[in-house]
Each structure stands twice: as C-alpha cells, then as structure tokens.
Design an enzyme around this catalytic site. Structure first.
Site, PDB file in Angstrom:
ATOM      1  N   THR A 261      19.190  55.068  33.057  1.00  8.32           N
ATOM      2  CA  THR A 261      18.455  54.460  31.622  1.00  8.32           C
ATOM      3  C   THR A 261      18.983  54.853  30.588  1.00  8.32           C
ATOM      4  O   THR A 261      19.681  55.884  30.638  1.00  8.32           O
ATOM      5  CB  THR A 261      16.851  55.156  31.693  1.00  8.32           C
ATOM      6  OG1 THR A 261      17.047  56.717  31.660  1.00  8.32           O
ATOM      7  CG2 THR A 261      16.161  54.976  33.043  1.00  8.32           C
ATOM      8  N   ASP A 262      18.791  54.386  29.558  1.00  7.61           N
ATOM      9  CA  ASP A 262      19.065  54.949  28.221  1.00  7.61           C
ATOM     10  C   ASP A 262      17.906  56.036  28.146  1.00  7.61           C
ATOM     11  O   ASP A 262      16.690  55.967  28.806  1.00  7.61           O
ATOM     12  CB  ASP A 262      18.714  53.899  26.937  1.00  7.61           C
ATOM     13  CG  ASP A 262      19.698  54.401  25.579  1.00  7.61           C
ATOM     14  OD1 ASP A 262      19.765  55.577  25.809  1.00  7.61           O
ATOM     15  OD2 ASP A 262      19.909  53.687  25.049  1.00  7.61           O
TER      16      ASP A 262
END
Length: 743
Positions: A261-262
């Site tokens: 994920t960011d």
C-alpha cells in the site's frame, strides 16, 4: 554481523529443531524451493504477521525461523533520512546523509536510457549501504495536469518515454538486492483529494496512456514490488482494487512480486484479503504526518484478517499466497547473500548525479546571449531565491538529508569568479515547510525587489534562478498548485528586471510547467528540474557553455492552463466534484472525476485540437544546430500479422560545437475509424555529434507500434491503410516525414 548472515545462523538453529524436512540454507538453491520450505514451517499467525507493518517503515519477518523483516525507504531521488520507529519524527541519526539525485522529471528530460541505468545503479548502492530492502520508487504516473504537486516525481506525459526510461532504473536498482516499488498504481495524477477521489477513465485511455509504463516496469524491468495508489478507480480503492491488482497486474502481466500500500492506502479487510494486497503500511495515518491510537496488530491485514480466516469467511490459502510472495521478496532482498555492500555519497555518486543533471537541462530559448563566456570578465548579477535555496528540503516523502549541496550561486561564483558575481535575492519564498506556507510581509518582498532592480541596472548581465520550490501548493506531496503562475510575484519581478537590464538569462528550477508571460521579452530561458546535490554545478556549466544543453521537455508547456486537456472541460475533469458520501480517514467527501480528454493527454491534445503549446513536448535547443536529411524506408508496406520495416534518417551537426540531439520518431494513422492523435511517440535515440558530423539513425517499425486499444474486444488492433512516420527534434518540429502502408 551482517543481517543476512544473522538470518542464516538463526535459520540453522531452527533447522536443528525441525530436522524432519530439509532446510534450504544454500543461497544458490532455487528461490521457489526455499520459499515453499519456509512456508511449510510457518504458522497461520506468522503468515498474517508478514502482511502488515511493524513500524513506520518496516514489516515483520519470522524471527522463529531466522527470516528477517523488510526495511523500506522513500524515495526515488535518494534514500530518505531515518524516521522514528513509531512516529513521523526524524530519528536524528548522524550517519544517514545521502546523495540527492535529480528528480525523475530531470531524468526523463535526458531522454537517455543510459542515464536511467546509471541512476538506478547509484541510488541502489546508497539504499544497499543503508540496509534498505525496498526503495519506494520510481514513480511513473502520467503528467496529466501541470497543477499536480507530485509531477516532479514522475517521468512526464508520454507513456512510451516513461516506459523506456523506467526499465533500466528498475533493473540496475535491483542488481543491488534492493527492490523497486514502482508507484503509484494507478491514476494517481493529482494530490487534491488524493485519498478518496474516484476516477472515471475509459479502458482505452487506461491501456494506451496510464498503464504502459507500469507494464514495462513489471514485464521488462522485472520489478519486485508495486505500490498501490491512494485514489479510487471504478469505486474501489487502488490498494485493494480487484481489476487492477488481480485481473491486470497478476492476470494479464504475470506479476510475481509484492503489492504494497501507499501509507494509509488500505481501507477494508475483506477487500484487502481478496483483491491482491500483500503488505499494508501506514494505516490510520495520512501517510506523512498524522499518528494513530491503533496498534500495528489492528491493521486491516492483521488481527481482522486472521479473524476472517478463523471464521471461515475467507480461505486460509489467501494468507499462503500473500506469505509466498512476501517470502519471495525477502529471499530476493534481505536474505540475498550475493548482494553487494553498497556505498554512500561517494565521488562516483556525485559524478553520476552531475552527469544526469547535465543532460537534463533544457534550453528553451536563446537569441545568442548563451553561452556566457567566463573569461569575458562581465559583472554578473545572480537573482532569485532558488539560487541559494536547498531544494532537497520539502516535497513530502521526497525530502532528503544531503551531505553536500552545490547551490547555483556558489557554482556561478566558482565558474565566473567570486569578484564578478553579485547576488540579490529578489523575492522571499519562506522556510521549507511541509503542508504549510510562511507568509512573507509585502514590505519584505518590496525591499528585496528594489534591491534586485538597483543592482540589475549596474550589472552587465542578470542570471535569474527562480521557479517553484518544494513547499506546500508548489511541487509538493499532498497539495496541488493553486494556479499556473509562478508564485511570490516572480512574473512581475522578471518583467521589471527586463526593463532594468535587458541582458537577462532565465534559469528557472521547477518540476512542472508554468506560465511565461515574459517569454517574448527575455533573450534566453533555461528550464531545469530539481537537480539534487550537484544541481548548481550543472546549471552554472550550462550557463557558461562547459555543458552544451541536450535535455528535451518530457511534458508540454501550455501558454495558458486552459490549453491543457485536463482543464478544458470544467471542474468535473479537474479537480473533480464533491459528492455526499464520506470517507472516515480522508475527509467528508468522496469526489468524482472524469477524464474527459481521454487519450488526448499532453502533446496529443495540443496536436489534435490544434492548440500550440508555448514549448512543445520534446523541445530543447542546443548551442549548436542540427539538420535532418531525407528518410529512407527498407520497405513501403508491412503486414499487420507479421514483419517489420526500418526507417533511416541522416542527422548532421551543422554548427561549430559538439552537441547531442534526441532524434524522435512519431507515428500517425492518416485515416482511422476511431479517434486517434495526430501522432504518438514510438521511438527515440540520443546521439552525440561533432561539428560537421553526420550519423544515420535507424528505427525499426513493427505492427504493434501502429495499434490502438480496442476496448470492446479488449485487445490491441491496427487498421490497414496509410500511416505517416514523423522524425525530428520535438513533437512540433518533425522535418522528416514519410508514409508507409499497413496491409
């Protein structure tokens, strides 16, 4: 003791207890065999623990089996300073200063894949020295609007250029045993409302414009990780978007790596479990500054994921799949015994940063005032906040703690002599501050302007180093620019300086296009991105002629913001329209946005709509001149099912200086059943020529270069008929043209 040696020792101890199955300690054994062996020894709890953060920038290993954690770091332009274990404060180490390499817009402006390979190799060595397993970059989101605060982190507006440039970076970075995390997948083309804006884009634009560079990074570059984007597509967040991650990334492209994920990009346990997310980082924060009362075990892919498996609501095989991919990453990086030791801010790294910066500077305009001869003894006045500002500061996750920084003012004094170079700041831009702006009193700005104008009247020549910086609402993560003009009254300052002294050279530093109402009034314009540690030296050498500029624009510079396709359809197209539904983490709106310009991004829009840019994509002058001869084809026809042809064009240096030219090949379909751009970049080669030298440049043209994406058939298709090959030095300067037929 080195981390991977410790891992082997721990694994050996574990193996003595569990001797009933073989332990693949030999680093030469096949990775897949080692992965399956480790997986067979792990508990469900250990598998789930791999899937989420254990600190701000690390995720868990399996201590019982001697399998180490994964350490990650921002960013694509250098290795970020150490961040505290559980908050966003700097750890204040004394040994984490690094080389700042040029921004990726600068790398793209070199139009030279060899520079990309040098970049990846050198930044990878610094990441390896700092014991990082994953470097969060490079970024290949497409430059859609000049207001995007993170454009400086990406590789321009053209998918082909970005595709060619990203591959060597990834390959050379990963030779250091450091994984690239190519970002942000996908359509993260603005910072405003980035956390929950829902993008509506056609499949054709998706496949033709926004996906090719990611695909190249995966299939040609062999990227080991992909970072998901914050935004939504098709009403589903990108970090657990089934179509993006399962159907396209893994299904169509065969990606065998890890999806990360960011920071703060995960929103739902079930979607994250089912839709291809592997490692969740930074949840319940905004990814940069905010903290959370939740623990790492409360992450979506932590206890909630484990509970879903135990209840039988999702299959346990999902944990196996994720753990398998994460173990594969660990064996490629943290437990890779063949990786080099790396090095930090070495002379070789400084030389690499300088070489990339040298090739990236774009000469937009020159009436003959450049190059400026250092031996002439002229009184040079340097003006501008960016002449002394350390531009490695700010920008969000791209901030860097640099060991050394060569400013343009220091470099100008080195090249032209300290006695010959005076300085006036001209305007104040405020301290480097993320997400905030320092308000400068008007009286201060007036005083600085008056000083600059008085000194300009006494100088022989003025060299102006202005542009943008990496503060909020400029080139900075989390905020977009407010408008297209230069900030801090720079347009008015430049106009006043021209009146005080017409011998002015503009050498602006920026990661974006900007308005230039003064362009017709100044004799020369140099355009540079953030060039890092050696940036001032590159700029001074370009001004003096020690370096002959050879950079080309990786994006168009429109005359007005409205001339850009993303700004031609109202707020529905940019920045989007707020809706009633809310998002707990990112605010009380879920904005909707349509990419109405569709495939006509950048120069495709300018060409097709016949709206000339002030400076076109691919534009860049030199201190010499080049002439293009008549192109020659190996054949005039090509079959759509097979075969290829070549086109060769002679290019001559017609000036008196050695220089480099980027020869660009564009292809246009003269008559199509669907909307197609006038032309699209399909090849380029950078060549160095001595005065009077001629070189033949040959491009191979294949049927896939003539195709468009047929959304109904979900396939690439080309239509028979006549195509034009355009060859030249920019998208609006293609003197060599020749037609071919596709059968």
């Amino acid at each position: 003791m080195n981390r991977h040696i410790l891992s082997i020792v721990f694994a050996a101890c574990a193996g003595s207890v569990m001797a009933e199955t073989p332990v693949y300690l030999d680093p030469k054994a096949p990775i897949e065999a080692r992965v399956e062996d480790a997986l067979s020894r792990m508990t469900l709890e250990e598998k789930v623990a791999l899937c989420h953060a254990q600190s701000k920038f690390s995720s868990s290993g399996v201590p019982r089996l001697g399998i180490p954690e994964i350490w990650m770091s921002d960013g694509p332009h250098g290795v970020r300073a150490e961040i505290n274990w559980n908050d966003w404060g700097h750890a204040r180490w004394t040994n984490d200063s690094v080389t700042a390499f040029p921004a990726l817009t600068a790398l793209a402006a070199t139009w030279n894949p060899e520079m990309s390979a040098i970049y990846g190799k050198n930044v990878g060595e610094e990441a390896r020295y700092r014991e990082k397993d994953v470097l969060l970059g490079p970024g290949v989101n497409i430059y859609r609007t000049p207001l995007n605060g993170r454009n400086f982190e990406y590789m321009g507006e053209d998918p082909y250029l970005a595709s060619v440039m990203v591959v060597p970076y990834v390959q050379e970075l990963q030779k250091n045993g450091v994984a690239a995390s190519v970002k942000h997948f996908a359509l993260n083309n603005q910072e405003q409302w980035r956390g929950n804006i829902n993008v509506d884009v056609s499949d054709r634009a998706l496949y033709e414009i926004y996906l090719p560079a990611f695909k190249a990074a995966v299939q040609q570059g062999g990227a080991w990780t992909i970072m998901g984007a914050y935004n939504k597509i098709w009403n589903q967040h990108c970090c657990h978007n089934k179509r993006l991650l399962e159907d396209i990334l893994r299904g169509e492209w065969g990606f065998d790596g890890v999806v990360v994920t960011d920071w703060g990009g995960a929103h739902d346990t079930r979607e994250a479990a089912l839709n291809g997310l592997d490692i969740e980082m930074g949840s319940f924060t905004n990814g940069l500054t905010s903290e959370s009362e939740f623990t790492y075990n409360d992450y979506f892919l932590a206890k909630p994921f484990l509970e879903l498996i135990r209840k039988g609501e999702v299959p346990a095989s999902l944990a196996d799949d994720k753990a398998r991919r994460i173990l594969r990453l660990i064996f490629r990086t943290a437990m890779n015994t063949d990786k080099p030791f790396g090095s930090l801010h070495s002379p070789e790294h400084y030389a690499a940063a300088k070489a990339i910066g040298d090739e990236s500077i774009v000469l937009l305009k020159n009436n003959g005032i450049l190059p400026l001869d250092p031996s002439a003894g002229k009184r040079v006045l340097v003006v501008g906040d960016n002449a002394t500002r350390r531009l490695s500061d700010g920008g969000g996750s791209s901030e860097l703690k640099v060991k050394d920084y060569v400013s343009p003012l220091d470099a100008m004094r080195e090249v032209f002599g300290a006695d010959c170079v005076d300085f006036a700041r001209g305007y104040a831009a405020g301290r480097p501050m993320y997400a905030h702006e320092e308000v400068i009193p008007e009286s201060v700005q007036d005083s600085l302007r008056a000083e600059a104008l008085a000194k300009a009247a006494q100088a022989d020549v003025v060299v102006y180093f202005g542009g943008l910086n990496k503060n909020a609402y400029q080139d900075c993560e989390s905020t977009d620019r407010r408008d297209y003009d230069l900030p801090f009254g720079q347009n008015e300052l430049i106009e006043a300086l021209v009146k005080a002294n017409p011998n002015i050279i503009i050498a602006n530093i920026t990661g974006n296009a900007y308005a230039m109402p003064w362009a017709d009034h100044v004799p020369a314009i140099l355009h540079a991105s953030y060039l890092g540690t050696m940036g001032g030296a590159s700029l001074a050498d370009a001004v003096s002629g020690r370096v002959n500029p050879s950079g080309k624009l990786p994006y168009s510079i429109p005359v007005r913001l409205q001339d850009n396709g993303a700004h031609a359809f109202g707020v529905e197209c940019y920045p989007g329209v707020e809706s009633e539904s809310g998002d707990v983490l990112f605010g009380a709106c879920a904005p909707q946005q349509r990419y109405e310009e569709d495939i006509l991004v950048g120069y495709r829009w300018h060409d097709t709509k016949k709206i000339p840019a002030r400076y076109a994509f691919g534009h860049g002058l030199s201190y010499t001149t080049f002439a293009y001869g008549k192109p020659v084809l190996s054949a005039k026809e090509m079959n759509a099912d097979s075969g290829s042809l070549t086109v060769t064009v002679p290019v001559t240096n017609t000036g008196k200086r050695a220089g480099a030219e980027v020869v660009q090949l564009y292809v246009g379909d003269d008559k199509a059943s669907v909307l197609r751009p006038v032309k699209e970049l399909k090849g380029f080669e950078k060549i160095a020529l001595a005065p009077g030298e001629t070189r033949d440049v040959t491009f191979t043209v294949t049927p896939d270069m003539l195709a468009f994406f047929d959304a109904d058939a979900h396939a690439w298709r080309s239509e028979p008929g006549r195509f034009t090959l355009y060859i030249g030095g920019s998208s609006d300067n293609v003197p060599a043209k020749i037609a071919i037929n596709l059968k």
